[in-house]
Design a protein around this motif. Sequence first.
Motif, PDB file in Angstrom:
ATOM      1  N   LEU A 173      -1.515   3.601 -26.570  1.00  0.00           N
ATOM      2  CA  LEU A 173      -0.954   3.345 -27.876  1.00  0.00           C
ATOM      3  C   LEU A 173      -1.280   4.503 -28.810  1.00  0.00           C
ATOM      4  N   ASN A 174      -0.254   4.752 -29.769  1.00  0.00           N
ATOM      5  CA  ASN A 174      -0.258   5.812 -30.640  1.00  0.00           C
ATOM      6  C   ASN A 174       0.223   5.515 -32.026  1.00  0.00           C
ATOM      7  N   PHE A 175      -0.185   5.987 -33.236  1.00  0.00           N
ATOM      8  CA  PHE A 175       0.157   5.795 -34.441  1.00  0.00           C
ATOM      9  C   PHE A 175      -0.208   6.753 -35.303  1.00  0.00           C
ATOM     10  N   SER A 176       0.398   6.798 -36.630  1.00  0.00           N
ATOM     11  CA  SER A 176       0.115   7.874 -37.418  1.00  0.00           C
ATOM     12  C   SER A 176      -0.997   7.292 -38.183  1.00  0.00           C
ATOM     13  N   THR A 177      -2.253   8.285 -38.193  1.00  0.00           N
ATOM     14  CA  THR A 177      -3.523   7.818 -38.854  1.00  0.00           C
ATOM     15  C   THR A 177      -3.358   7.740 -40.522  1.00  0.00           C
ATOM     16  N   SER A 178      -2.175   8.289 -41.032  1.00  0.00           N
ATOM     17  CA  SER A 178      -1.956   8.162 -42.405  1.00  0.00           C
ATOM     18  C   SER A 178      -1.396   6.759 -42.905  1.00  0.00           C
ATOM     19  N   GLN A 179      -1.105   5.851 -41.811  1.00  0.00           N
ATOM     20  CA  GLN A 179      -0.876   4.554 -42.189  1.00  0.00           C
ATOM     21  C   GLN A 179      -1.939   3.483 -42.077  1.00  0.00           C
ATOM     22  N   SER A 215     -10.049   5.746 -23.914  1.00  0.00           N
ATOM     23  CA  SER A 215     -10.213   7.287 -24.509  1.00  0.00           C
ATOM     24  C   SER A 215      -9.371   7.264 -25.785  1.00  0.00           C
ATOM     25  N   ALA A 216     -10.086   7.962 -26.945  1.00  0.00           N
ATOM     26  CA  ALA A 216      -9.525   7.895 -28.175  1.00  0.00           C
ATOM     27  C   ALA A 216      -9.524   9.448 -28.798  1.00  0.00           C
ATOM     28  N   THR A 217      -8.230   9.737 -29.163  1.00  0.00           N
ATOM     29  CA  THR A 217      -7.911  11.055 -29.518  1.00  0.00           C
ATOM     30  C   THR A 217      -7.248  11.050 -31.016  1.00  0.00           C
ATOM     31  N   VAL A 218      -7.666  11.962 -31.792  1.00  0.00           N
ATOM     32  CA  VAL A 218      -6.865  12.086 -33.136  1.00  0.00           C
ATOM     33  C   VAL A 218      -6.456  13.470 -33.022  1.00  0.00           C
ATOM     34  N   LEU A 219      -5.078  13.663 -33.009  1.00  0.00           N
ATOM     35  CA  LEU A 219      -4.463  15.191 -32.945  1.00  0.00           C
ATOM     36  C   LEU A 219      -3.096  14.798 -33.712  1.00  0.00           C
ATOM     37  N   GLY A 220      -3.045  16.165 -34.421  1.00  0.00           N
ATOM     38  CA  GLY A 220      -1.759  16.243 -35.194  1.00  0.00           C
ATOM     39  C   GLY A 220      -1.386  15.129 -35.989  1.00  0.00           C
ATOM     40  N   GLY A 221      -2.317  14.373 -36.789  1.00  0.00           N
ATOM     41  CA  GLY A 221      -2.215  13.007 -37.475  1.00  0.00           C
ATOM     42  C   GLY A 221      -1.927  11.821 -36.689  1.00  0.00           C
ATOM     43  N   LYS A 222      -2.145  12.019 -35.409  1.00  0.00           N
ATOM     44  CA  LYS A 222      -1.728  10.908 -34.487  1.00  0.00           C
ATOM     45  C   LYS A 222      -3.085  10.499 -33.958  1.00  0.00           C
ATOM     46  N   GLY A 223      -3.177   9.019 -34.071  1.00  0.00           N
ATOM     47  CA  GLY A 223      -4.363   8.456 -33.401  1.00  0.00           C
ATOM     48  C   GLY A 223      -3.894   7.915 -32.109  1.00  0.00           C
ATOM     49  N   ILE A 224      -4.492   8.264 -31.098  1.00  0.00           N
ATOM     50  CA  ILE A 224      -4.243   7.792 -29.714  1.00  0.00           C
ATOM     51  C   ILE A 224      -5.269   6.879 -28.850  1.00  0.00           C
ATOM     52  N   LEU A 225      -5.003   5.833 -28.164  1.00  0.00           N
ATOM     53  CA  LEU A 225      -5.886   5.395 -27.380  1.00  0.00           C
ATOM     54  C   LEU A 225      -5.017   5.015 -25.989  1.00  0.00           C
ATOM     55  N   ILE A 226      -5.856   5.533 -24.906  1.00  0.00           N
ATOM     56  CA  ILE A 226      -5.398   5.420 -23.639  1.00  0.00           C
ATOM     57  C   ILE A 226      -6.217   4.478 -22.898  1.00  0.00           C
ATOM     58  N   PHE A 227      -5.579   3.407 -22.155  1.00  0.00           N
ATOM     59  CA  PHE A 227      -6.382   2.512 -21.392  1.00  0.00           C
ATOM     60  C   PHE A 227      -6.369   2.911 -19.975  1.00  0.00           C
ATOM     61  N   THR A 228      -7.242   3.225 -19.085  1.00  0.00           N
ATOM     62  CA  THR A 228      -7.133   3.345 -17.696  1.00  0.00           C
ATOM     63  C   THR A 228      -8.010   2.575 -16.883  1.00  0.00           C
ATOM     64  N   LYS A 229      -8.145   2.488 -15.596  1.00  0.00           N
ATOM     65  CA  LYS A 229      -8.897   1.515 -14.852  1.00  0.00           C
ATOM     66  C   LYS A 229     -10.272   2.334 -14.924  1.00  0.00           C
ATOM     67  N   SER A 230     -11.459   1.669 -15.168  1.00  0.00           N
ATOM     68  CA  SER A 230     -12.788   2.255 -15.181  1.00  0.00           C
ATOM     69  C   SER A 230     -13.200   2.671 -13.924  1.00  0.00           C
ATOM     70  N   GLY A 231     -13.561   3.782 -13.488  1.00  0.00           N
ATOM     71  CA  GLY A 231     -14.123   4.387 -12.367  1.00  0.00           C
ATOM     72  C   GLY A 231     -12.610   5.190 -11.632  1.00  0.00           C
ATOM     73  N   GLY A 232     -11.533   5.138 -12.355  1.00  0.00           N
ATOM     74  CA  GLY A 232     -10.421   5.734 -11.595  1.00  0.00           C
ATOM     75  C   GLY A 232      -9.693   4.721 -10.800  1.00  0.00           C
ATOM     76  N   GLY A 233      -8.342   5.362 -10.454  1.00  0.00           N
ATOM     77  CA  GLY A 233      -7.627   4.420  -9.503  1.00  0.00           C
ATOM     78  C   GLY A 233      -6.425   3.931 -10.513  1.00  0.00           C
ATOM     79  N   ALA A 234      -5.484   3.242  -9.698  1.00  0.00           N
ATOM     80  CA  ALA A 234      -4.373   2.807 -10.312  1.00  0.00           C
ATOM     81  C   ALA A 234      -4.426   1.190 -10.716  1.00  0.00           C
ATOM     82  N   LEU A 235      -3.791   0.900 -11.972  1.00  0.00           N
ATOM     83  CA  LEU A 235      -3.979  -0.419 -12.066  1.00  0.00           C
ATOM     84  C   LEU A 235      -2.682  -1.224 -11.833  1.00  0.00           C
TER      85      LEU A 235
END
Length: 596
Positions: free
Chosen positions: A294-300, A343-363
């Motif tokens: 999920l990503n979005f502009s933090t300014s909104q 994981s949460a990242t804010v970069l270049g005015g973008k807020g990014i949330l990435i959801f993965t399987k805890s401990g690794g591996g595929a979903l």
Amino acid sequence: MKNLKFIVSIMLFINHFGLNAQTYNVAYNTINFGGVGVTITNKVGTGVALNNIVLYQNVITIGGQQIDAIVRTQELSNATISTYDFTGTSSSASNNLPSFFSPQFSFGTGGGYAVFKIQFIVGGSYNNTTNTGTLITLQNVLLNTYDLDGNGTAGTNQYAEFGGFSMSELASPTNLSTTYNSTLGLSKFRTSISANTIDVTDVKNRVRVTYNYISEFITKVGAEGSGAAYYFLDFSAGSTFTTAISYTAPSLDLNTTTSGLDNVTSMIAPDVKNFTVGSSNITYSGPTLDNLKLNFSTSQILDGANEKLLFYGATSGGSVSLNFTNAQAIPNVVLGGITYAVSATVLGGKGILIFTKSGGGALTLAQVESLLDAFQYQNTATNATKAWRYFNVTTLAGSFETPVAQFQVNIDNVLPVELTLFSANCDNDYSFISWQTASEHNSASFILERSADGTQWDEIIEMDAAGNSNSKIDYQYEDFESYRFVGYYRLIQIDIDGKESIYGPISSLCAVDEMNISLYPNPTENDFDIKIEADQEGSYTVSFEMEDGKILDQFEINLTKGMNLIPMQYEGLNSGIYRITLANNDKKHFKKVSVK
């Protein structure tokens, strides 16, 4: 030096227009960047320098609508454009066609790149002052990139990166391998050879991708080595892939009940809205997926911590405040017994949330689908900032990421009308239309319209609205002109400021009455007869009513099969319209009588 055949890196941005999108089906036909009927006009510079703009008019006509394209030169790094769009042929470009977009470059030592931005717009909508036009969405588009090889010098391997496609095709055998560029979110097709291939359309050096929707995209073209380079971008089916192997990318649709990939809604805060509508929002032939992003502009995010991403049904980690900071620790989300790391990242005015399987591996596909269906947007502010919020959602499978699907929510302090019911039922042989509002704000009136085909509409009545109300209000109308009507109704709500909202259409079907009822004489002065031809016997309640439903007289009667005659005698009736109603269990029949 041999020409270094040009490579292309395309980053696709689907342009979202919500419910007002203009979408045109290309149906895999050719989009022409030159040739007969196409007019090419330099708007800012000649295209060869930074920030130059070139307009291509009539790249394709669909259903009588001309489509134009704006091409912007956005970046140049260690590169010189020798010819902006080469339309002819040469020994190194023998298969070039006028319909290709074919710039020629000279790169410096170590290679370089250029970035073009291409936008499709409504024909004739280009504004010479703002250098913009009315953006549109094209559906079912094919795009080829040819000649991904080298120039004969070691280390001159070429590549092409694409995003947002639904399928890619490579020859078998092919010189291209596929990886994922996580920085740009693109699939990277890189050649395994540095040798120059004389045949620029050699299928081993070709990739073709299919877009379900495309509107605006960026092409980053570059080379890993120096020298001259040609670039061929072909928006068409191209020659037949006789030995092609297809790789289907996953697809993601936030609202499967409407066309397009987006889900558009509105709300009055405090409230919560689901990201998805419908079922099976993710489609993929493979067994597993790598993440959900999920990503979005933090300014909104205008209401700070009041704006949250919720996970409906989660037993742990039930929300994330959307004003998170870069690298902020976000608790795991536990949903349906599966633990998702965030994981949460804010970069270049973008807020990014990435959801993965805890401990690794595929979903599994089902796990990502479950997580996506749990996504909810919440705004808890009592005086929320009125504005649109846009959230881009993708999922990744190996080297392929889905096209961007967007959740769009309009935050409004007040909705003009909250409609909770709109229905049409058959009352006797006539349609009985009702609607209900839970609240109204600055609502002026309602217009009820009728249509036999759902296309041509006729107004049948305009009724005053409540204006302002926070309580339930019921509206009703009996359409006495719709005898045994089969068709549609829709409702137009008009605000005090003249803005309109349309509800419906809804269908109406009045079954054929099993009774033949007539009144004689009609009009009358006082006395009249009710003639009823019934196909079976039964007990009925007969009511004599005023037009507003007030009952003046009521009695029981047993009808026999065949003709029945009921005399009605009244004195002192005022002139006007009255109604005779016969009711039996859930069946009701009525006729109007006019008193002179």
